[in-house]
Design a protein around this motif. Structure first.
Motif, PDB file in Angstrom:
ATOM      1  N   LEU A   1       0.862  -1.185   0.000  1.00  0.00           N
ATOM      2  CA  LEU A   1       0.000   0.000   0.000  1.00  0.00           C
ATOM      3  C   LEU A   1       0.901   1.239   0.000  1.00  0.00           C
ATOM      4  CD1 LEU A   1      -2.756   1.439   0.261  1.00  0.00           C
ATOM      5  CD2 LEU A   1      -2.488   1.267   2.747  1.00  0.00           C
ATOM      6  N   LEU A   2       0.720   2.097  -0.985  1.00  0.00           N
ATOM      7  CA  LEU A   2       1.534   3.306  -1.108  1.00  0.00           C
ATOM      8  C   LEU A   2       0.640   4.533  -0.960  1.00  0.00           C
ATOM      9  CD1 LEU A   2       3.682   2.381  -4.273  1.00  0.00           C
ATOM     10  CD2 LEU A   2       3.899   1.503  -1.961  1.00  0.00           C
ATOM     11  N   PHE A   3       1.218   5.607  -0.454  1.00  0.00           N
ATOM     12  CA  PHE A   3       0.477   6.869  -0.301  1.00  0.00           C
ATOM     13  C   PHE A   3       1.010   7.887  -1.320  1.00  0.00           C
ATOM     14  CE2 PHE A   3       0.563   5.896   4.547  1.00  0.00           C
ATOM     15  CZ  PHE A   3      -0.514   5.020   4.434  1.00  0.00           C
ATOM     16  N   GLU A   4       0.107   8.645  -1.899  1.00  0.00           N
ATOM     17  CA  GLU A   4       0.514   9.730  -2.809  1.00  0.00           C
ATOM     18  C   GLU A   4      -0.049  11.031  -2.240  1.00  0.00           C
ATOM     19  OE1 GLU A   4      -0.551   9.067  -6.911  1.00  0.00           O
ATOM     20  OE2 GLU A   4      -0.211  11.173  -7.392  1.00  0.00           O
ATOM     21  N   LEU A   5       0.843  11.958  -1.903  1.00  0.00           N
ATOM     22  CA  LEU A   5       0.466  13.082  -1.040  1.00  0.00           C
ATOM     23  C   LEU A   5      -0.574  14.026  -1.632  1.00  0.00           C
ATOM     24  CD1 LEU A   5       3.877  14.010   0.618  1.00  0.00           C
ATOM     25  CD2 LEU A   5       2.076  12.450   1.438  1.00  0.00           C
ATOM     26  N   LEU A   6      -0.507  14.283  -2.930  1.00  0.00           N
ATOM     27  CA  LEU A   6      -1.504  15.176  -3.533  1.00  0.00           C
ATOM     28  C   LEU A   6      -1.515  14.990  -5.042  1.00  0.00           C
ATOM     29  CD1 LEU A   6      -3.565  17.474  -2.962  1.00  0.00           C
ATOM     30  CD2 LEU A   6      -1.720  19.101  -3.376  1.00  0.00           C
ATOM     31  N   ASN A   7      -2.695  14.763  -5.588  1.00  0.00           N
ATOM     32  CA  ASN A   7      -2.817  14.673  -7.037  1.00  0.00           C
ATOM     33  C   ASN A   7      -2.684  16.058  -7.670  1.00  0.00           C
ATOM     34  OD1 ASN A   7      -3.706  13.253  -9.567  1.00  0.00           O
ATOM     35  ND2 ASN A   7      -5.349  14.764  -9.442  1.00  0.00           N
ATOM     36  N   GLU A   8      -1.792  16.171  -8.620  1.00  0.00           N
ATOM     37  CA  GLU A   8      -1.693  17.335  -9.489  1.00  0.00           C
ATOM     38  C   GLU A   8      -1.757  18.703  -8.800  1.00  0.00           C
ATOM     39  OE1 GLU A   8      -4.585  16.726 -12.652  1.00  0.00           O
ATOM     40  OE2 GLU A   8      -3.346  15.152 -13.531  1.00  0.00           O
ATOM     41  N   PRO A   9      -0.817  18.980  -7.877  1.00  0.00           N
ATOM     42  CA  PRO A   9      -0.772  20.344  -7.333  1.00  0.00           C
ATOM     43  C   PRO A   9      -0.518  21.332  -8.483  1.00  0.00           C
ATOM     44  CG  PRO A   9       1.212  19.094  -6.734  1.00  0.00           C
ATOM     45  CD  PRO A   9       0.258  18.128  -7.369  1.00  0.00           C
ATOM     46  N   HIS A  10      -1.142  22.487  -8.414  1.00  0.00           N
ATOM     47  CA  HIS A  10      -0.950  23.488  -9.470  1.00  0.00           C
ATOM     48  C   HIS A  10      -1.390  24.842  -8.929  1.00  0.00           C
ATOM     49  CE1 HIS A  10      -5.082  21.935  -9.917  1.00  0.00           C
ATOM     50  NE2 HIS A  10      -5.400  23.170 -10.270  1.00  0.00           N
TER      51      HIS A  10
ATOM     52  N   ILE B   1       5.398  11.454  -4.465  1.00  0.00           N
ATOM     53  CA  ILE B   1       5.239  12.913  -4.516  1.00  0.00           C
ATOM     54  C   ILE B   1       5.467  13.327  -5.969  1.00  0.00           C
ATOM     55  CG2 ILE B   1       6.087  15.162  -3.703  1.00  0.00           C
ATOM     56  CD1 ILE B   1       7.073  13.882  -1.174  1.00  0.00           C
ATOM     57  N   GLY B   2       4.607  14.207  -6.455  1.00  0.00           N
ATOM     58  CA  GLY B   2       4.779  14.671  -7.835  1.00  0.00           C
ATOM     59  C   GLY B   2       5.021  16.163  -7.872  1.00  0.00           C
ATOM     60  N   PRO B   3       5.559  16.657  -8.982  1.00  0.00           N
ATOM     61  CA  PRO B   3       5.813  18.097  -9.114  1.00  0.00           C
ATOM     62  C   PRO B   3       4.534  18.896  -9.355  1.00  0.00           C
ATOM     63  CG  PRO B   3       6.356  16.958 -11.159  1.00  0.00           C
ATOM     64  CD  PRO B   3       5.910  15.894 -10.176  1.00  0.00           C
ATOM     65  N   GLY B   4       4.669  20.204  -9.282  1.00  0.00           N
ATOM     66  CA  GLY B   4       3.540  21.114  -9.525  1.00  0.00           C
ATOM     67  C   GLY B   4       3.098  21.072 -10.985  1.00  0.00           C
ATOM     68  N   GLU B   5       2.291  22.056 -11.343  1.00  0.00           N
ATOM     69  CA  GLU B   5       1.765  22.161 -12.712  1.00  0.00           C
ATOM     70  C   GLU B   5       1.144  20.825 -13.148  1.00  0.00           C
ATOM     71  OE1 GLU B   5       1.620  25.198 -13.614  1.00  0.00           O
ATOM     72  OE2 GLU B   5       0.723  24.832 -15.569  1.00  0.00           O
ATOM     73  N   TRP B   6       0.219  20.343 -12.306  1.00  0.00           N
ATOM     74  CA  TRP B   6      -0.504  19.087 -12.578  1.00  0.00           C
ATOM     75  C   TRP B   6       0.438  17.886 -12.744  1.00  0.00           C
ATOM     76  CZ3 TRP B   6      -2.472  23.708 -14.553  1.00  0.00           C
ATOM     77  CH2 TRP B   6      -3.804  24.003 -14.222  1.00  0.00           C
ATOM     78  N   ASN B   7       1.458  17.824 -11.899  1.00  0.00           N
ATOM     79  CA  ASN B   7       2.457  16.740 -11.989  1.00  0.00           C
ATOM     80  C   ASN B   7       3.182  16.742 -13.343  1.00  0.00           C
ATOM     81  OD1 ASN B   7       0.372  14.404 -10.097  1.00  0.00           O
ATOM     82  ND2 ASN B   7       1.921  15.812  -9.338  1.00  0.00           N
ATOM     83  N   GLY B   8       3.374  17.934 -13.868  1.00  0.00           N
ATOM     84  CA  GLY B   8       4.002  18.069 -15.186  1.00  0.00           C
ATOM     85  C   GLY B   8       5.513  17.879 -15.128  1.00  0.00           C
ATOM     86  N   VAL B   9       6.067  17.238 -16.156  1.00  0.00           N
ATOM     87  CA  VAL B   9       7.510  16.982 -16.153  1.00  0.00           C
ATOM     88  C   VAL B   9       8.305  18.285 -16.213  1.00  0.00           C
ATOM     89  CG1 VAL B   9       7.307  14.677 -17.160  1.00  0.00           C
ATOM     90  CG2 VAL B   9       7.615  16.631 -18.662  1.00  0.00           C
TER      91      VAL B   9
END
Ligand code: GLC
Length: 388
Positions: free
Chosen positions: A207-216, A246-254
């Motif tokens: 089970l993995l946690f993802e802190l926030l979908n698509e911060p922007h 954890i993903g980057p900002g701008e909707w998890n944009g590369v």
């Protein structure tokens, strides 16, 4: 249902057993009978398409581009996530069912039978007190428990995220979504993670946690770097080593990877989303500020290049920074023509896999769906582009 399970099984399982062991049993039979059986078997084999008689070599799924910033167990998780799907538009609708699909028990069997990872988007924020402590609604949390446990029992990796906490990024709220006092909205994210992490601390490491979908929006850059560190600290209080995404900002944009500053923690996987070419994947989508017209096919050389460039940018970032990646969302809306959706899906999947990037298709049974609840079966071109 059973028929679909067979259809959906990985190609390696659908090929019949090799004929060789069966030849041994022929030695006890008369020569005439043996000849007849052999002739029948040979003509049967000849009738099979070549691909079935001779298994095609498995497509290589490359290892993660880099793991030097993470522990060996988290690197192993990244290497095992493989092919996945989002159970989207279900638990992250303002209320389950608001967006036309519910998370049916049968869906769990469907997805766990063929994917190794299931991402479950969850709108916790609409099921928690509006105050800073954000006390979770027990009925809703119990519903998530059911889904998480049913999936874990099937042996798949499960990712639960914090989806559509729209106010955090400064978005307009959805119908049936309750606003909170801006002074407590960030603290609420931290409080929710403290509770979620405690709740699941004894669950399997799958089970993995993802802190926030698509911060922007208002979160892009430093605000998200700061808030992610606080949310992670809340998780770490009870789950010191669980793998977190954890993903980057701008909707998890590369394009935002360069601005992502991760907290010092060796159990992280970096989540990216990619919907390039966007005017193809989102044609006809009505929730965009400026909807794209329909009729755009995919994928010419320029479109293919857009996909490759995004994934290659991510891979290079991974090599330079040492965190493995997860492509948590890609997919094309149902208004695009199905042949183009199939082509697009196969290209993204292949380009991700050859770069060692595990993925989850957006999504299972709604408007980007790989499965049609109406027909009670897979959208076959999408299924095969993802799995064959
Ligand atoms: C994002 C949104 C989701 C949307 C998808 C495709 O994940 O959170 O609601 O359907 O992108 O646009």
């Amino acid at each position: 249902m059973a028929a679909f399970r067979v259809l959906a099984a990985p190609a390696s399982l659908r090929r019949g057993p090799s004929p060789t062991p069966r030849l041994a049993t022929l030695t006890r039979m008369s020569t005439a009978l043996k000849t007849r059986i052999l002739a029948a078997a040979l003509s049967l084999l000849a009738a099979l398409p070549l691909a079935q008689a001779q298994p095609a070599p498995a497509r290589p799924f490359a290892p993660p581009p880099a793991c030097h910033a993470v522990t060996p167990p988290t690197c192993a998780v990244a290497g095992a996530l493989g092919r996945g799907i989002n159970l989207g538009n279900m638990l992250e609708a303002p209320r389950e069912g608001d967006w036309g699909v519910r998370l049916e028990p049968a869906y769990i069997d469907q997805v766990a039978g063929v994917f190794s990872t299931v991402r479950v988007p969850v709108r916790w924020s609409n099921h928690a007190a509006a105050t800073a402590d954000a006390k979770l609604d027990e009925t809703f949390a119990g519903r998530v428990d059911q889904v998480v446990d049913a999936l874990l029992a099937k042996g798949v990796y499960v990712i639960i995220d914090m989806h559509h906490y729209n106010q955090l990024s400064g978005d307009t709220l959805h119908p049936n979504e309750s606003p909170v006092d801006a002074a407590v909205m960030e603290q609420r994210l931290v409080s929710m993670w403290r509770q979620i992490a405690l709740r699941y601390r004894d669950r399997s490491p799958k089970l993995l946690f993802e802190l926030l979908n698509e911060p922007h929006g208002r979160l892009n850059g430093e605000p998200w770097n700061r808030l992610a560190a606080q949310a992670l600290a809340a998780v770490r209080a009870s789950n010191p080593t669980r793998t977190v995404l954890i993903g980057p900002g701008e909707w998890n944009g590369v394009g935002e990877l360069a601005r992502l500053k991760l907290p010092p923690d060796r159990n992280l996987i970096v989540s990216i989303h990619n919907y390039d070419p966007f005017n193809f994947t989102h044609q006809g989508v009505d929730y965009l500020a400026k909807p794209f017209p329909t009729g755009t096919p995919c994928c010419d050389a320029t479109q293919r290049q857009a996909i490759v460039t995004a994934l290659e940018t991510a891979r290079q970032w991974s090599v330079a920074n040492g965190y493995p990646l997860f492509l948590g969302e890609f997919g094309a809306y149902e208004a695009a023509d199905l042949k183009s959706r199939e082509t697009y899906t196969r290209i993204v999947r292949d380009e991700a896999e050859r770069r060692g990037i595990p993925w989850a298709y957006w999504e299972f049974a709604s408007t980007f769906g790989a499965y049609s609840p109406k027909k009670g079966g897979w959208v076959e071109p999408i299924r095969r582009a993802l799995l064959d």
